[in-house]
Structure formats: C-alpha cells, structure tokens
Design a protein around this motif. Structure first.
Motif, mmCIF file in Angstrom:
data_model
loop_
_atom_site.group_PDB
_atom_site.id
_atom_site.type_symbol
_atom_site.label_atom_id
_atom_site.label_comp_id
_atom_site.label_asym_id
_atom_site.label_seq_id
_atom_site.Cartn_x
_atom_site.Cartn_y
_atom_site.Cartn_z
ATOM 1 N N GLU A 42 0.821 -1.215 0.000
ATOM 2 C CA GLU A 42 0.000 0.000 0.000
ATOM 3 C C GLU A 42 0.852 1.261 0.000
ATOM 4 O O GLU A 42 0.531 2.258 -0.665
ATOM 5 N N ARG B 51 2.449 4.394 -3.263
ATOM 6 C CA ARG B 51 2.309 5.838 -3.104
ATOM 7 C C ARG B 51 3.628 6.589 -2.978
ATOM 8 O O ARG B 51 3.641 7.813 -3.054
ATOM 9 N N ASN C 47 -1.018 10.605 6.123
ATOM 10 C CA ASN C 47 -2.275 11.160 5.612
ATOM 11 C C ASN C 47 -3.092 11.939 6.649
ATOM 12 O O ASN C 47 -4.326 11.849 6.684
ATOM 13 N N THR D 173 -2.339 5.131 4.728
ATOM 14 C CA THR D 173 -2.746 4.309 3.597
ATOM 15 C C THR D 173 -2.340 2.854 3.795
ATOM 16 O O THR D 173 -2.973 1.943 3.266
ATOM 17 N N ASN E 172 -7.311 -0.776 5.807
ATOM 18 C CA ASN E 172 -6.262 -1.441 5.047
ATOM 19 C C ASN E 172 -5.998 -2.782 5.721
ATOM 20 O O ASN E 172 -6.645 -3.129 6.713
#
Length: 362
Positions: free
Chosen positions: A119, A123, A199, A267, A290
């Motif tokens: 994950e 990113r 985030n 994330t 997640n």
C-alpha cells in the motif's frame, strides 16, 4: 556470562530521533544483550545514537538524508571486514539494500523488514525504488524476517521467502490506562510522522465536519507540517488542532490515554504499533481500512472501526463509537498479547540467531 552465539551485529540507518521503529529495536537489543554478544552499527547518526544502546555502538558518519543516502554502501564497505563470521541483522530496507550489496560472504545475513508494504510502496517513489532493489539483493540474505503477515505475504509474492516475527510490545506501558470517564470526551488524537503516507490531512478535513467541541492532537513531526497548518487555517479550525511535534514515548502515551478516540489515516502500515498501544490503553480507534487496520480492529484486538478514506466516513464513525460494545475480556486474559510481549519475541529472535552457530554461518 554465558554467550549463546558468536557476535551479532545489528546494522541500523539511525537511532535518533527515537520513534516507533527505533524504540522497538532498542527494546529488543536490551533484552538480547543479557546473553548475546551484541554490537550495533549506525550508518548515519550522532553521539546521541552511540549512547542509546546497551552494547557497543559504532557510528559511521553524520546522518544521511535524501540523495546523501547514496553514501551508505561506501560506509558499510569500509567496515565489511569487521562483519566476517558475524551474524548481521540489517534493520529496515534503508540498511538492508545497501548492506547486502557489500556484505561479506562469510557472514550470516538477516533482513529485518519493516517498510515495504505494498500500500505504501504504490504511493511513495523512494519505496518503489527500494522494493525493486530488494527483489534482487534480498536473495542474498540467509533469512528475511517481516514484522507482520501482510508484509510477509507481499515479500513472498515477489519470490522472497519471508517469515513473520512481530515487533515486541512494551508491557506494561509506562502510562496507566484511564477509565472512560477519565478521558476528555471530545478530544481526538493521531500519532505518527507528518507525511503523505500517514495522511493527517484526511483527519483534519474530517475534524472540520465534526461539531466545534471536537479537537485533534497531532503527535509527530515531518515534511507535511506546514501544509497541515495552512489547511487548518483554510478550514477555519483555529485552535481545534494542536501540533505537538516529536514527543517522548511516555508523553505520547499520556496524550493517547486522555483522548476519547485515536484516529489513524495511514494508507498502509507494516505493523501498527499505535493500534497495540491503543488496545493496551483501552482507547477506541477509528482507522482507514487497510490490511493491517483490519487485522487489529476487525479481529477484536482493539475496540473500534475501520472506514473508507473519506472525511465524512471518519467523522461519522467518531460520532457512532459510543454505540460499540466494550472489550470482550480483561487485559490479562487477552490471548493476542502473549505473542507480542518482549520476552516471547526475544525468544524467537534467539532461536533465529542461534541457527547461525548451528550452520556455521553458511
């Protein structure tokens, strides 16, 4: 002192600032140093790094950041002769990838993998580059140890035969859990470096959709701090968001213990230490869904819910948390805690390290 194995060397990129990963490493070193001949190599650090570990520490140079990390293989090459016949544990990809490139063949090489969860790799450009390199050089390792099952599965999918040994938990915590009535009813908190992966911007936007009584404590620092401050001003949140910067472990736990809810918007996570600490403190969690958050929350280890990465979903979950049932059992009866306790994790590490002397370092 009875030594259970030949010399064991832990290679780390740094030990300060002492955040979650660094604290885990130091706790494990403290336990293993009781009967193992340990040494630590810090690739880039200061005198403060040398004073932290319970065993000899060699700092190879000043801290390395960004493109300066290209100097890592050269630094490790200069000390490779000192690693012959040793069992070398490379802590994290930033140490393992360059370390395995220059590692002496006579050493047993263990990768302690903490970061290459898919994950986050998707990113983050630097992690994508690291994983590409890891797919090649991790094959030189004698053993690959992942800190969670999802991370282990990701490594196995690219042909790397990893096993899982979880990070050790500090228990009991240096801060006592509070009864629900002792917490601040509208106080929310989030713990983690201020980065795009963590985030926190999503949490700030969620706060803007909650009644004005709610506040948010952000514990941690990082490159996104200024952008988050600007976002708070744009959303008119004023003093509702408090930026605490880096805090000691005890101070972080104090903030968590006094909070009504722990928010987590990362994330992806490789282990989820903050989930475990929330469980030990009895603080409910609202987390973006997640694989790791589901493993902690939806299996009942920690009270809370997982939601989509949408501000409205997070805000709605916060207001509904009081309808959730309480913990199913008392803390000392929680079975999952046993495998994460420091003595249990250290025993598994001793077993892995003892295997070196049995196979002669091959």
């Amino acid at each position: 002192m009875n030594r259970l194995s030949p010399r064991v060397v832990f290679v780390v990129s740094h030990l300060t600032p002492t955040l979650g990963l660094e604290r885990v490493v130091l706790n494990l070193l403290d336990h293993l140093s009781r009967d193992l001949d340990l040494r630590v190599i810090v690739i880039g650090g200061t005198a403060a790094d040398a004073d932290l570990a319970p065993c000899p520490v060699e700092v190879l140079g000043a801290p390395l950041r960004g493109m300066a990390r290209l100097a890592t293989p050269l630094r490790l090459f200069r000390v490779r002769r000192n690693l012959r016949r040793a069992c070398v544990v490379y802590v994290g990809a930033w140490a393992a990838v360059p370390g395995l490139l220059v590692a002496p063949k006579s050493s047993r090489r263990i990768v302690w993998e903490h970061s290459l969860i898919s994950e986050n790799v998707r990113r983050t450009r630097s992690l994508r580059l690291l994983k590409t390199a890891a797919r090649l050089v991790y094959r030189r390792a004698s053993r690959i140890i992942a800190v969670s099952n999802p991370l282990r599965d990701d490594l196995r999918q690219v042909g790397l035969p990893a096993i899982t040994v979880p990070n050790p938990l500090q228990y009991p915590l240096p801060v006592q859990a509070l009864e629900p009535e002792g917490r601040e009813a509208f106080r929310l908190c989030a713990v983690g470096s201020l980065t795009s992966v963590k985030n926190q911007a999503l949490l700030v936007r969620a706060l803007s959709q909650l009644p004005s009584a709610y506040t948010l404590d952000l514990v941690g620092d990082g490159p996104k701090r200024q952008a988050l401050i600007v976002l708070c001003k744009e959303l008119g949140l004023g003093q509702r968001v408090r930026f605490h910067g880096h805090q000691s472990h005890a101070a972080t736990l104090e903030i968590m213990a006094k909070s009504a809810v722990l928010l987590h918007a990362a994330t992806g996570e490789t282990f989820g230490l903050v989930f475990a600490e929330a469980a030990l403190l009895g603080v409910p969690v609202v987390a973006v869904r997640n694989r790791l958050s589901e493993e902690w929350v939806e299996t009942g280890r920690v009270r809370g819910v997982t939601v989509r990465a949408e501000p409205s979903d997070i805000a709605g979950a916060v207001t509904r948390l009081e309808t959730l049932p309480g913990p199913a059992s008392k803390l000392d009866e929680v079975t999952w805690l046993k495998e994460y306790r420091l003595d249990a994790v250290a025993a598994r590490w001793r077993s892995e390290l003892a295997a070196w002397s049995e196979d002669g370092g091959k």
